[in-house]
Scaffold this motif. Sequence first.
Motif, PDB file in Angstrom:
ATOM      1  N   ARG A 111      68.325   1.027  -6.404  1.00  0.00           N
ATOM      2  CA  ARG A 111      69.603   0.987  -7.110  1.00  0.00           C
ATOM      3  C   ARG A 111      70.060  -0.465  -7.074  1.00  0.00           C
ATOM      4  O   ARG A 111      70.211  -1.041  -5.996  1.00  0.00           O
ATOM      5  CB  ARG A 111      70.642   1.902  -6.429  1.00  0.00           C
ATOM      6  CG  ARG A 111      71.846   2.162  -7.328  1.00  0.00           C
ATOM      7  CD  ARG A 111      73.024   2.759  -6.562  1.00  0.00           C
ATOM      8  NE  ARG A 111      72.713   4.044  -5.953  1.00  0.00           N
ATOM      9  CZ  ARG A 111      73.122   4.409  -4.729  1.00  0.00           C
ATOM     10  NH1 ARG A 111      73.835   3.574  -3.988  1.00  0.00           N
ATOM     11  NH2 ARG A 111      72.823   5.592  -4.234  1.00  0.00           N
ATOM     12  N   ASP A 112      70.241  -1.053  -8.245  1.00  0.00           N
ATOM     13  CA  ASP A 112      70.518  -2.496  -8.350  1.00  0.00           C
ATOM     14  C   ASP A 112      69.507  -3.302  -7.546  1.00  0.00           C
ATOM     15  O   ASP A 112      69.849  -4.286  -6.892  1.00  0.00           O
ATOM     16  CB  ASP A 112      71.936  -2.817  -7.842  1.00  0.00           C
ATOM     17  CG  ASP A 112      73.003  -2.080  -8.641  1.00  0.00           C
ATOM     18  OD1 ASP A 112      72.780  -1.861  -9.849  1.00  0.00           O
ATOM     19  OD2 ASP A 112      74.032  -1.699  -8.053  1.00  0.00           O
ATOM     20  N   GLY A 113      68.278  -2.836  -7.571  1.00  0.00           N
ATOM     21  CA  GLY A 113      67.219  -3.560  -6.884  1.00  0.00           C
ATOM     22  C   GLY A 113      67.121  -3.292  -5.388  1.00  0.00           C
ATOM     23  O   GLY A 113      66.194  -3.755  -4.733  1.00  0.00           O
ATOM     24  N   GLN A 114      68.096  -2.563  -4.872  1.00  0.00           N
ATOM     25  CA  GLN A 114      68.065  -2.294  -3.425  1.00  0.00           C
ATOM     26  C   GLN A 114      67.377  -0.975  -3.123  1.00  0.00           C
ATOM     27  O   GLN A 114      67.530  -0.002  -3.855  1.00  0.00           O
ATOM     28  CB  GLN A 114      69.496  -2.229  -2.876  1.00  0.00           C
ATOM     29  CG  GLN A 114      70.252  -3.520  -3.061  1.00  0.00           C
ATOM     30  CD  GLN A 114      71.658  -3.439  -2.490  1.00  0.00           C
ATOM     31  OE1 GLN A 114      71.889  -2.859  -1.441  1.00  0.00           O
ATOM     32  NE2 GLN A 114      72.599  -4.029  -3.196  1.00  0.00           N
ATOM     33  N   GLN A 124      64.928  -6.324  -2.159  1.00  0.00           N
ATOM     34  CA  GLN A 124      65.937  -6.626  -3.179  1.00  0.00           C
ATOM     35  C   GLN A 124      65.608  -7.942  -3.880  1.00  0.00           C
ATOM     36  O   GLN A 124      65.748  -8.061  -5.103  1.00  0.00           O
ATOM     37  CB  GLN A 124      67.312  -6.696  -2.500  1.00  0.00           C
ATOM     38  CG  GLN A 124      68.467  -6.786  -3.487  1.00  0.00           C
ATOM     39  CD  GLN A 124      69.808  -6.925  -2.766  1.00  0.00           C
ATOM     40  OE1 GLN A 124      69.929  -6.665  -1.561  1.00  0.00           O
ATOM     41  NE2 GLN A 124      70.828  -7.325  -3.518  1.00  0.00           N
ATOM     42  N   ASN A 158      62.770  -7.491  -6.376  1.00  0.00           N
ATOM     43  CA  ASN A 158      63.278  -6.896  -7.617  1.00  0.00           C
ATOM     44  C   ASN A 158      64.094  -7.889  -8.443  1.00  0.00           C
ATOM     45  O   ASN A 158      64.035  -7.883  -9.678  1.00  0.00           O
ATOM     46  CB  ASN A 158      64.106  -5.646  -7.303  1.00  0.00           C
ATOM     47  CG  ASN A 158      63.213  -4.433  -7.049  1.00  0.00           C
ATOM     48  OD1 ASN A 158      62.205  -4.245  -7.733  1.00  0.00           O
ATOM     49  ND2 ASN A 158      63.573  -3.627  -6.064  1.00  0.00           N
ATOM     50  N   ALA A 159      64.836  -8.729  -7.754  1.00  0.00           N
ATOM     51  CA  ALA A 159      65.651  -9.722  -8.462  1.00  0.00           C
ATOM     52  C   ALA A 159      64.764 -10.761  -9.146  1.00  0.00           C
ATOM     53  O   ALA A 159      65.008 -11.155 -10.294  1.00  0.00           O
ATOM     54  CB  ALA A 159      66.625 -10.391  -7.484  1.00  0.00           C
ATOM     55  N   ASP A 171      63.217  -9.223 -12.194  1.00  0.00           N
ATOM     56  CA  ASP A 171      64.169  -9.189 -13.310  1.00  0.00           C
ATOM     57  C   ASP A 171      64.214 -10.504 -14.060  1.00  0.00           C
ATOM     58  O   ASP A 171      64.165 -10.542 -15.293  1.00  0.00           O
ATOM     59  CB  ASP A 171      65.578  -8.915 -12.759  1.00  0.00           C
ATOM     60  CG  ASP A 171      65.967  -7.476 -12.967  1.00  0.00           C
ATOM     61  OD1 ASP A 171      65.184  -6.762 -13.636  1.00  0.00           O
ATOM     62  OD2 ASP A 171      67.036  -7.087 -12.455  1.00  0.00           O
TER      63      ASP A 171
END
Length: 825
Positions: free
Chosen positions: A163-166, A612, A615-616, A619
């Motif tokens: 969720r949001d990368g977390q 995280q 994932n960031a 993105d």
Amino acid sequence: MTEARPRLRRTVGDSLEDFERDLISNLYYQRGTTIESASGPDGYHTLAVTVRDRLVDRYARTAAAHYAANPRFVYYLSAEYLLGRQLRQNLLYTDTERWVRPIAEDLGVSLEALEVYDVEPGLGNGGLGRLAACLLDSMATLDIPAVGYGIRYEFGIFKQTFRDGQQVERPDDWTFYGNPWEFPAPDDRQLVGFYGTTKADPKDPTGLKKHWVPGETVRGEPSHMLVPGYGTQTVNIIRLWQARASRESFDLARFGVGQYVEAVDDIVKAENISKVLYPDDSTELGRELRLKQQYFLVACSLRDIIRRYRLRNSGWEGFADKVVIQLNDTHPVVAVTELMRLLVDEHGVGWDEAWSITRRTFNYTCHTLLPEALETWPVRLLERLLPRHMEIIYAINHFFLEEVRAAYPGDEDVVRRMSVIQEGDERRVRMAHLAVVGSTAVNGVAELHTKLLAETTLHDFATLWPERFHNVTNGVTPRRFLRMANPRLSTLITESLGDEGWLTDLERLHGLGTAADDPAFRAAWRDVKRQNKVELAAAVERSTGVLIDPDALADVMIKRFHEYKRQQLKLLHVITMVNRIRADPQATYVPRTVLFGGKAAPGYHAMKLLIQLVNAVADVVNTDPVIARHLRVVFPPDYNVTKAQFVIPAADLSEQISLAGKEASGTGNMKLALNGALTIGTLDGANIEIRDRVGADNFFLFGMDAPAAAALRRSGYSPRSFYEADFELRLAVDTIASGAFAKGDRSVFAPVVDAMLGRDEYMALADYRAYVDCQDTVAEAWTDTERWTRMSVLNTARCGFFSSDRTVREYCAQIWKVDPVRVSP
Ligand code: HBZ
């Protein structure tokens, strides 16, 4: 050999017609539905039990053969098993897939559509749990009489979502729709005690025999899953224990007065024992419950082992001749004290004889080198939870330290170091020491690991008892990780070698060596890899929405997130590629897809933040039109055995970049090399043995070796000096610090930067330059397609050694001293 039991009659036929008839019959009479109204799950369950019944036949014959032969059995005690999906495996092992496909087609469903209901039992965390599953597969394949014992966790390893990368953890309710592969065996339930007090036995002059009165009892209810061998009739079992409250636990009186929650208090408490798998040791929470789990597994399993022993044997002298127990890491080590308790307190065996039996029964496999990963339990906790076991530990330690003092007169320092009890503010029991003291054989899982164990972690023990120490390098099952995961490559291999014999004799892959020089074979090899990548690309797009190019170099790092494994180093390389493209967008770059897979323990905050950050970075990379032309970063969530089977066959480059001296072995490294991925790696764990076999020319080596890493640490490692000395490294770290991956917010990933520049515990910065330069060599090599393919073929051809069949043969010869028992058809 006499047949002690009446002949068993076969109940299922072995023709296509029998199979089809059984399918329909199971759909009607087991599932209670019809073809017209069957749902997807109905179809799956019906197929599963129909295939399963073929194995039950073999299991019955295996049990009869074992009963007749009364052989020595291997009992594998493990808190974890990562078995993977069962349907495909059992179709392969019963050779029924060729029937199922046309039947399913006739009915208008596909095997793939049914397989989505085949839930993988996630009863483990990582390598240790998957190794247990590979060893069970190989034991059955080699006709070794064996039983695996474990816990039937109601919730397995958490499901990872982002969720949001977390990372967000969701419960893994794996049995929600029922598990068609398991058989409950309520008759073999066991009672397990906890807490309470001990009483001296007035008739025992030695004071070593006692009576334990537990303060609480819990039922252990077993069920078993079948573990078939490949190309043989043997079907062993894995027996899993589930905690159930004893009947008295339900408080009818309270329920009667409306205290509904209080009425089931004791039930909930008891059943919590097998509620959830511990996602490794990173969380302090629930330590007591974890120890309870360990004792629960051990107590149930030992009683079951004794029950089985007594079916054909009497007396205790012969126990260790019929029973060999392998302790998978320290989690089940309390078994050493439990067997002593059972023998001395409950069966009246004298202490010395009991100790001799116990020591001859157990062996211990260590899976780590990290001192913090060696389990210790507070004495006070043990005294409360398992009071009798704590007394037994004191007694074992007393006799053991006498031996140490005799060997090293006057050396109290060695006594302090070796003691099973660690002194200090809080006294603790060192489970690894107890394991070594209580075992015949201790083994590491790769050559370097075993060597370092003997030189460091268990040095004093290896000096005192060198004969106890063995190496058994890990292996992986070629059935699941080559034949099932990579059917295209398997077909090509079989065509080239002439038959499927390699599946049970993996060294025969050497025969591919000459084919590596055949351009037509190489083209076919490339074609397989490409098709696997096309399939992976579709799966990745479904799970992440990111498109990847099947012609790009597939660079994969799949494993648990841990600082020592150094996902942070891989990320620094990714960011360096980003910075280079930004600096010179017109230059040519080798197109790459970097794929990450893996979970971090829920309490391991540093690694969750790193997830995280991955994932960031993904993105930023995937949405920047310039960068995305050359590079993609994908991180499909919830890496597990099923996903491994998708990713591994499509990989070109295998990232094995742990700090040398930290990864005990690795097994993903073997799976990837076997599937023709080239390794970029350090001289760590089994990487060394992989490189020895595939050849230095076919392996991308970089970085410090274990002695160099140890020397650097001794000399006072300063990550900052590496940062300051290397422009690209500085830029990569500064890019993270600048907030470029957090929409300009510098605070979000500041802890990652601080960890790198502050301690950099696993010296990623020291290996950065060597790593990035080596990645440049990789990119260069990739452009020579023919040469790359040749290296890829040679990796597969030369990795036959890494079959878990070889691993099991070594355990048999060095440690277990067991012989196969053939089961006739
Ligand atoms: O065991 C792994 C090692 O890290 C790896 O190098 C090796 O190949 C593999 C098989 O021998 N160890 C683990 O997977 N360990 C755990 O998962 C673990 C689980 C619970 C713990 C501690 C470690 O409390």
